[in-house]
Design a protein around this motif. Structure first.
Motif, PDB file in Angstrom:
ATOM      1  N   ASP A 290       0.834  -1.204   0.000  1.00  0.00           N
ATOM      2  CA  ASP A 290       0.000   0.000   0.000  1.00  0.00           C
ATOM      3  C   ASP A 290       0.869   1.255   0.000  1.00  0.00           C
ATOM      4  O   ASP A 290       2.041   1.231   0.405  1.00  0.00           O
ATOM      5  CB  ASP A 290      -0.921  -0.014   1.213  1.00  0.00           C
ATOM      6  CG  ASP A 290      -2.170   0.825   1.000  1.00  0.00           C
ATOM      7  OD1 ASP A 290      -2.266   1.475  -0.052  1.00  0.00           O
ATOM      8  OD2 ASP A 290      -3.045   0.833   1.886  1.00  0.00           O
ATOM      9  N   ASN A 294      -1.277   3.022   7.846  1.00  0.00           N
ATOM     10  CA  ASN A 294      -2.482   3.331   8.607  1.00  0.00           C
ATOM     11  C   ASN A 294      -2.072   3.962   9.936  1.00  0.00           C
ATOM     12  O   ASN A 294      -1.488   3.297  10.794  1.00  0.00           O
ATOM     13  CB  ASN A 294      -3.291   2.057   8.851  1.00  0.00           C
ATOM     14  CG  ASN A 294      -4.637   2.327   9.485  1.00  0.00           C
ATOM     15  OD1 ASN A 294      -4.856   3.374  10.100  1.00  0.00           O
ATOM     16  ND2 ASN A 294      -5.551   1.383   9.331  1.00  0.00           N
ATOM     17  N   THR A 297      -3.388   2.206  13.335  1.00  0.00           N
ATOM     18  CA  THR A 297      -2.856   0.912  13.771  1.00  0.00           C
ATOM     19  C   THR A 297      -1.343   0.816  13.655  1.00  0.00           C
ATOM     20  O   THR A 297      -0.747  -0.113  14.215  1.00  0.00           O
ATOM     21  CB  THR A 297      -3.493  -0.221  12.961  1.00  0.00           C
ATOM     22  OG1 THR A 297      -3.185  -0.039  11.567  1.00  0.00           O
ATOM     23  CG2 THR A 297      -5.010  -0.224  13.131  1.00  0.00           C
ATOM     24  N   GLN A 301      -0.609  -2.151   4.687  1.00  0.00           N
ATOM     25  CA  GLN A 301      -1.273  -3.284   4.061  1.00  0.00           C
ATOM     26  C   GLN A 301      -0.453  -3.813   2.890  1.00  0.00           C
ATOM     27  O   GLN A 301       0.000  -3.055   2.033  1.00  0.00           O
ATOM     28  CB  GLN A 301      -2.670  -2.868   3.575  1.00  0.00           C
ATOM     29  CG  GLN A 301      -3.522  -4.015   3.082  1.00  0.00           C
ATOM     30  CD  GLN A 301      -4.874  -3.527   2.583  1.00  0.00           C
ATOM     31  OE1 GLN A 301      -5.002  -3.046   1.466  1.00  0.00           O
ATOM     32  NE2 GLN A 301      -5.882  -3.637   3.432  1.00  0.00           N
TER      33      GLN A 301
END
Length: 513
Positions: A290, A294, A297, A301
């Motif tokens: 990705d 994020n 978190t 990904q």
């Protein structure tokens, strides 16, 4: 008279009490003689004196299993072997393609050509809708095209007749232009009506709904006989998810992002195991990283493509993934059971000089039952596995299954020169047999020179027979002289004149009964 009776009763009670006290003292003395004392190099009386004949002292070499004895353990060698460097992550399985099948024309659903959950191929017919209205539309458009083509043919013939007349100026130019324009107009009409025919045929083809992709069908939402409408509203007729190949989406900690980007995603193998499963279910390649981490978190990904020819993985399934970065060729490994938690971190018990020594270690990673040690071990040590609760730092240990004996002692001593080791008979208790050879020692002691160590008769307590090689007799007992003669005090030496003392008979004396 009464006074004499009372005096007699008191005298009797005093005699009974005195007898009981004497018996109690004798029992205590006998028990003290039978006590187990760890001794090496002492004579049968517990002293350091040699027998008068010059024999060797009895030695007890065994060590007991009782309080303070060695702890039985199992050990294993630390290994150096190739171990992969991996990134473990959790994620889920998703279809590479997922299609919701909907009708493109309205009508009655007349047939369903598959069963729920079937695997279907691309182009396979799934549904049939009543096609009669579409067939009528096709026929109408084809008729219109035929009519327009006839009109076009007549207009072209008229134009061809007028052309030479216009060239010779028998007719006006305007009359000819009207005929030519009519031809072009009818040509356009025929072309448009042919397009209408194609559209009608296309609508007719929509009456058969075919699988747009190969995959596994889901639950059927509309049964045959229902009226369906064209459009995207409402539930689809069925959902198709591709399963060959399939994608695995993993959430990798952002600290591992640089390791992945340095090598390139195409170089990494990914091993996938279903949640709660054992063993690797499938292996694939990393195909996607990705473009953002994020922030909620702290993960990024990544996706791996798995062939999944046997459909081991299913869309929506939770899995554990392992990305193999490289292989460490000379990693130090120990079994999982050897590593123990401690206040200062994990540690292992290293075997050194017959004792267990606690040593702190740094665990790098764990792969199955093997733990990779980063610091604390070199690879040539023996470590304890299946650590018993009684094992502490510095405890004396013995390998499980190697020792023999009972509470008091185990192991074997040496027989004296010219003697034989005592062998307890059937039914002898290991504890008492272990005392043979020395009243204070453990294990089997040495018989005197020229003597033979006693062998207890059947049914005899090993404790008593065990003491026969070096029994403390009158005078200097415990070792017989080289010639097998009696001691100065007249007592039979250990192993001296008969088998009752554990020795062989003298050459010039008959054996005593």
């Amino acid at each position: 008279m009464n006074r004499l009776s009372m005096v007699g009763v008191f005298a009797m009670l005093a005699a009974i009490a005195g007898g009981g006290y004497w018996y109690w003292q004798k029992a205590e003395a006998d028990n003290a003689k039978k006590g187990v004392v760890v001794a090496e190099g002492k004579d049968a009386k517990g002293g350091d004196k040699d027998a008068k004949g010059g024999g060797k002292d009895a030695k007890g070499k065994g060590k007991g299993k009782g309080r303070g004895g060695p702890v039985p353990v199992r050990t294993v060698s630390v290994k150096r072997q190739p171990m992969p460097v991996v990134i473990d992550a959790v994620g889920s399985v998703e279809s590479e393609h997922s299609v919701a099948v909907r009708p493109q024309v309205g009508g009655i659903l007349t047939a369903v050509s598959f069963k729920e959950g079937d695997y279907v191929r691309q182009g396979q017919v799934l549904f049939r809708i009543d096609s009669r209205p579409m067939q009528v539309s096709v026929a109408q458009t084809q008729a219109a095209v035929t009519r327009d083509e006839a009109q076009l043919a007549q207009a072209r013939a008229q134009e061809q007749r007028l052309r030479p007349l216009a060239e010779k100026e028998y007719i006006t130019r305007q009359e000819y232009d009207v005929a030519a324009t009519q031809v072009k107009s009818l040509e356009a009409t025929v072309t448009a009506n042919k397009a209408v025919v194609d559209a009608a045929r296309l609508q007719l083809s929509y009456s058969e709904i075919k699988a747009p992709i190969s995959g596994r069908t889901g639950s059927l939402n509309v049964k045959a006989g229902n009226l369906v409408a064209a459009g995207t509203g409402g539930a689809p007729l069925v959902q198709i998810n591709s399963t060959k190949p399939i994608m695995v989406v993993l959430a990798v900690p952002q600290r591992n992002l640089d390791d992945i980007r340095k090598v390139g995603k195409e170089q990494f193998k990914v091993q996938v195991t279903p949640a709660g499963g054992s063993g690797v279910a499938a292996t694939g390649n990393l195909v996607f990283i990705d473009n953002a981490v994020n922030p909620a978190t702290g993960t990024i990904q990544v996706k791996a493509r798995i062939k999944n020819d046997k459909e081991e993985l299913w869309p929506g399934q939770f899995v554990s993934g392992r990305i193999i970065l490289r292989v460490e060729e000379d990693a130090v490994t120990v079994p999982e059971g050897a590593v123990q938690p401690g206040q200062d971190g994990p540690f292992v018990f290293v075997v050194r000089e017959g004792r267990a020594r606690a040593r702190n270690v740094t665990v790098d990673r764990q792969l199955g039952p093997q733990v990779v040690i980063a610091k604390g071990l070199k690879g040539d040590e023996q470590v304890v596995i299946e650590v018993p609760p009684t094992l502490t730092d510095g405890s004396q240990i013995t390998l499980a299954g190697e020792g023999k004996g009972g509470k008091g002692g185990k192991g074997k001593g040496k027989a004296a020169e010219g003697g034989e080791e005592a062998k307890p008979t059937d039914g002898a208790a290991p504890e008492e047999g272990g005392k043979k050879g020395g009243k204070g020692g453990k294990g089997k002691g040495k018989a005197a020179e020229g003597g033979e160590e006693a062998k207890p008769a059947d049914g005899a307590a090993p404790d008593e027979g065990g003491k026969k090689g070096s029994k403390g007799g009158k005078g200097k007992a415990g070792d017989a002289s080289d010639s097998g003669t009696k001691s100065d005090s007249g007592g039979a030496p250990a192993g001296g004149d008969g088998k009752a003392r554990g020795g062989k008979p003298a050459a010039d004396e008959p054996p005593k009964g």
